[in-house]
Design a protein around this motif. Structure first.
Motif, PDB file in Angstrom:
ATOM      1  N   GLU A  76       0.811  -1.217   0.000  1.00 49.30           N
ATOM      2  CA  GLU A  76       0.000   0.000   0.000  1.00 49.30           C
ATOM      3  C   GLU A  76       0.848   1.272   0.000  1.00 49.30           C
ATOM      4  OE1 GLU A  76      -3.232   0.621  -0.189  1.00 49.30           O
ATOM      5  OE2 GLU A  76      -3.791  -1.478  -0.449  1.00 49.30           O
ATOM      6  N   ASN A  77       1.995   1.198   0.641  1.00 50.72           N
ATOM      7  CA  ASN A  77       2.860   2.377   0.745  1.00 50.72           C
ATOM      8  C   ASN A  77       3.346   2.865  -0.610  1.00 50.72           C
ATOM      9  OD1 ASN A  77       4.501   4.313   2.312  1.00 50.72           O
ATOM     10  ND2 ASN A  77       6.242   3.123   1.552  1.00 50.72           N
ATOM     11  N   PHE A  78       3.371   1.970  -1.613  1.00 53.09           N
ATOM     12  CA  PHE A  78       3.924   2.340  -2.926  1.00 53.09           C
ATOM     13  C   PHE A  78       2.866   2.515  -4.010  1.00 53.09           C
ATOM     14  CE2 PHE A  78       7.434   0.227  -0.714  1.00 53.09           C
ATOM     15  CZ  PHE A  78       8.418   1.193  -0.847  1.00 53.09           C
ATOM     16  N   LYS A  79       1.606   2.334  -3.686  1.00 54.84           N
ATOM     17  CA  LYS A  79       0.555   2.463  -4.691  1.00 54.84           C
ATOM     18  C   LYS A  79       0.503   3.879  -5.247  1.00 54.84           C
ATOM     19  CE  LYS A  79      -2.541  -1.363  -3.696  1.00 54.84           C
ATOM     20  NZ  LYS A  79      -3.928  -1.791  -3.401  1.00 54.84           N
ATOM     21  N   ASP A  80       0.462   3.967  -6.578  1.00 54.19           N
ATOM     22  CA  ASP A  80       0.394   5.236  -7.308  1.00 54.19           C
ATOM     23  C   ASP A  80       1.630   6.107  -7.108  1.00 54.19           C
ATOM     24  OD1 ASP A  80      -2.225   4.635  -8.236  1.00 54.19           O
ATOM     25  OD2 ASP A  80      -3.057   5.316  -6.317  1.00 54.19           O
ATOM     26  N   ARG A  81       2.733   5.522  -6.649  1.00 52.22           N
ATOM     27  CA  ARG A  81       3.958   6.303  -6.426  1.00 52.22           C
ATOM     28  C   ARG A  81       5.144   5.749  -7.200  1.00 52.22           C
ATOM     29  NH1 ARG A  81       5.701   5.680  -1.141  1.00 52.22           N
ATOM     30  NH2 ARG A  81       7.197   7.305  -1.628  1.00 52.22           N
ATOM     31  N   VAL A  82       4.937   4.697  -7.999  1.00 51.29           N
ATOM     32  CA  VAL A  82       6.057   4.066  -8.710  1.00 51.29           C
ATOM     33  C   VAL A  82       5.777   4.064 -10.210  1.00 51.29           C
ATOM     34  CG1 VAL A  82       7.474   2.007  -8.966  1.00 51.29           C
ATOM     35  CG2 VAL A  82       6.524   2.589  -6.715  1.00 51.29           C
ATOM     36  N   GLU A  83       6.760   4.510 -10.969  1.00 54.78           N
ATOM     37  CA  GLU A  83       6.651   4.487 -12.429  1.00 54.78           C
ATOM     38  C   GLU A  83       7.785   3.648 -13.010  1.00 54.78           C
ATOM     39  OE1 GLU A  83       6.621   8.405 -14.018  1.00 54.78           O
ATOM     40  OE2 GLU A  83       4.732   8.982 -13.052  1.00 54.78           O
ATOM     41  N   PHE A  84       7.536   3.032 -14.154  1.00 51.64           N
ATOM     42  CA  PHE A  84       8.603   2.364 -14.900  1.00 51.64           C
ATOM     43  C   PHE A  84       8.574   2.909 -16.321  1.00 51.64           C
ATOM     44  CE2 PHE A  84       5.098   0.090 -16.538  1.00 51.64           C
ATOM     45  CZ  PHE A  84       5.498  -0.692 -17.604  1.00 51.64           C
ATOM     46  N   PHE A  85       9.474   2.430 -17.168  1.00 52.79           N
ATOM     47  CA  PHE A  85       9.654   3.048 -18.479  1.00 52.79           C
ATOM     48  C   PHE A  85       9.453   1.999 -19.573  1.00 52.79           C
ATOM     49  CE2 PHE A  85      12.094   4.967 -15.135  1.00 52.79           C
ATOM     50  CZ  PHE A  85      11.548   6.241 -15.122  1.00 52.79           C
ATOM     51  N   GLU A  86       8.177   1.884 -19.953  1.00 49.95           N
ATOM     52  CA  GLU A  86       7.794   0.837 -20.888  1.00 49.95           C
ATOM     53  C   GLU A  86       8.531   0.959 -22.213  1.00 49.95           C
ATOM     54  OE1 GLU A  86       3.639  -1.465 -22.018  1.00 49.95           O
ATOM     55  OE2 GLU A  86       3.585   0.557 -21.129  1.00 49.95           O
ATOM     56  N   ASP A  87       8.801   2.188 -22.627  1.00 48.24           N
ATOM     57  CA  ASP A  87       9.474   2.378 -23.910  1.00 48.24           C
ATOM     58  C   ASP A  87      10.955   2.031 -23.851  1.00 48.24           C
ATOM     59  OD1 ASP A  87       9.921   4.524 -22.196  1.00 48.24           O
ATOM     60  OD2 ASP A  87      10.234   5.943 -23.833  1.00 48.24           O
ATOM     61  N   LYS A  88      11.462   1.759 -22.659  1.00 49.39           N
ATOM     62  CA  LYS A  88      12.882   1.417 -22.505  1.00 49.39           C
ATOM     63  C   LYS A  88      13.100  -0.087 -22.296  1.00 49.39           C
ATOM     64  CE  LYS A  88      14.069   5.821 -22.457  1.00 49.39           C
ATOM     65  NZ  LYS A  88      14.822   6.432 -23.579  1.00 49.39           N
ATOM     66  N   LEU A  89      12.014  -0.833 -22.196  1.00 51.89           N
ATOM     67  CA  LEU A  89      12.145  -2.269 -21.909  1.00 51.89           C
ATOM     68  C   LEU A  89      12.940  -3.005 -22.987  1.00 51.89           C
ATOM     69  CD1 LEU A  89       8.556  -3.118 -20.601  1.00 51.89           C
ATOM     70  CD2 LEU A  89      10.649  -2.843 -19.260  1.00 51.89           C
ATOM     71  N   GLN A  90      12.756  -2.621 -24.245  1.00 55.28           N
ATOM     72  CA  GLN A  90      13.448  -3.317 -25.331  1.00 55.28           C
ATOM     73  C   GLN A  90      14.962  -3.202 -25.225  1.00 55.28           C
ATOM     74  OE1 GLN A  90      11.750  -1.820 -28.997  1.00 55.28           O
ATOM     75  NE2 GLN A  90      10.192  -3.439 -29.046  1.00 55.28           N
ATOM     76  N   SER A  91      15.427  -2.128 -24.576  1.00 56.12           N
ATOM     77  CA  SER A  91      16.875  -1.959 -24.416  1.00 56.12           C
ATOM     78  C   SER A  91      17.373  -2.518 -23.082  1.00 56.12           C
ATOM     79  CB  SER A  91      17.240  -0.470 -24.524  1.00 56.12           C
ATOM     80  OG  SER A  91      16.573   0.290 -23.530  1.00 56.12           O
ATOM     81  N   GLY A  92      16.498  -3.232 -22.371  1.00 52.29           N
ATOM     82  CA  GLY A  92      16.931  -3.893 -21.135  1.00 52.29           C
ATOM     83  C   GLY A  92      16.833  -3.052 -19.886  1.00 52.29           C
ATOM     84  N   ASN A  93      16.056  -1.969 -19.945  1.00 53.72           N
ATOM     85  CA  ASN A  93      15.960  -1.047 -18.804  1.00 53.72           C
ATOM     86  C   ASN A  93      14.763  -1.406 -17.921  1.00 53.72           C
ATOM     87  OD1 ASN A  93      15.810   1.128 -17.027  1.00 53.72           O
ATOM     88  ND2 ASN A  93      16.424   2.616 -18.576  1.00 53.72           N
ATOM     89  N   ALA A  94      15.032  -1.816 -16.686  1.00 49.85           N
ATOM     90  CA  ALA A  94      13.979  -2.158 -15.723  1.00 49.85           C
ATOM     91  C   ALA A  94      13.966  -1.173 -14.552  1.00 49.85           C
ATOM     92  CB  ALA A  94      14.185  -3.581 -15.207  1.00 49.85           C
ATOM     93  N   SER A  95      14.483   0.012 -14.774  1.00 52.26           N
ATOM     94  CA  SER A  95      14.562   1.021 -13.710  1.00 52.26           C
ATOM     95  C   SER A  95      13.163   1.504 -13.318  1.00 52.26           C
ATOM     96  CB  SER A  95      15.398   2.216 -14.171  1.00 52.26           C
ATOM     97  OG  SER A  95      16.691   1.818 -14.548  1.00 52.26           O
TER      98      SER A  95
END
Length: 240
Positions: A76-95
């Motif tokens: 619950e502490n992280f809901k709506d507070r975390v983003e990832f970068f879908e357009d970077k997944l192809q280059s191996g980015n899971a940040s």
């Protein structure tokens, strides 16, 4: 002002397939947690971010994740507070990006894949020190000053200095969440409270001006009396 330091000289481990570093930031800022497999397309892969090996921060599995509500179990502490970068997944980015950090976000974060390596970060979220100065008592001879530093984290070092930069004698009045440092002064001038958090490379100051009118009046009164007595002696000498 957002403040973020990635402490490159605090590289912790390189043990087998585990990487770790330390990130310092302040409450309310946004912080990046890096994780990548260069040259690997992660679009149809799985990666899982956890805090302290237990709290679910962000899970991605072949296009399904917490943000599109196709995965459940996020803390619950992280809901709506975390983003990832879908357009970077192809280059191996899971940040990921954690928004509006809280002190409770401090801890150890790991980015895991079905097959190692595991990449981890230690996140320290601090609260900047904001000292305030109050004159508690004052008379003609001395003034009692308090410097209050509430809720700062990490705990700052606090000191009093006079206008010349000389450190003053002080006493800790309260040392818990609302830290208070007291000093007693007896001269007119500017007095400054300095709170320093070395871990965050942060220093904050608050000053006050103290004026002792009574002491000045007494000094001027003594001068006036001496002048009157001297004048009286001159007049007496001039009498026939």
């Amino acid at each position: 002002m957002e403040l973020l330091f990635r402490v490159s000289f605090c590289l912790l481990t390189f043990l087998g397939k585990t990487f770790a570093d330390v990130i310092l930031t302040t409450e309310g800022s946004n912080v990046w947690l890096n994780c990548s497999l260069p040259g690997k397309d992660l679009t149809h892969q799985v990666f899982d971010w956890k805090k302290d090996a237990q709290q679910e921060v962000f899970l991605y599995a072949d296009g399904k994740h917490y943000n599109n509500k196709e995965k459940t179990g996020q803390d619950e502490n992280f809901k709506d507070r975390v983003e990832f970068f879908e357009d970077k997944l192809q280059s191996g980015n899971a940040s990921i990006l954690i928004k509006s950090t809280k002190v409770t976000d401090s801890g150890n974060y790991s980015c895991g894949f079905p097959v190692p390596p595991v990449q981890s970060h230690t996140l320290i979220v601090g609260v900047l020190a904001k000292p305030s100065v109050t004159t508690i008592n004052q008379n003609d001879d001395w003034a009692q000053l308090w410097c209050k530093v509430p809720g700062a984290s990490p705990k700052p070092s606090v000191e009093w200095k006079d206008h010349s930069g000389k450190r003053l004698l002080d006493k800790v009045v309260a040392s818990h969440e609302n830290f208070i440092l007291e000093t007693i002064v007896n001269k007119t001038g500017n007095y400054t409270c300095i709170a320093t958090q070395k871990e965050l490379h942060h220093k904050s100051i608050e000053s006050t001006y103290i004026h002792f009118a009574g002491s000045k009046n007494r000094a001027e009164g003594r001068k006036a009396i001496k002048f009157f007595l001297l004048l009286l002696l001159v007049v007496v000498d001039l009498l026939p």
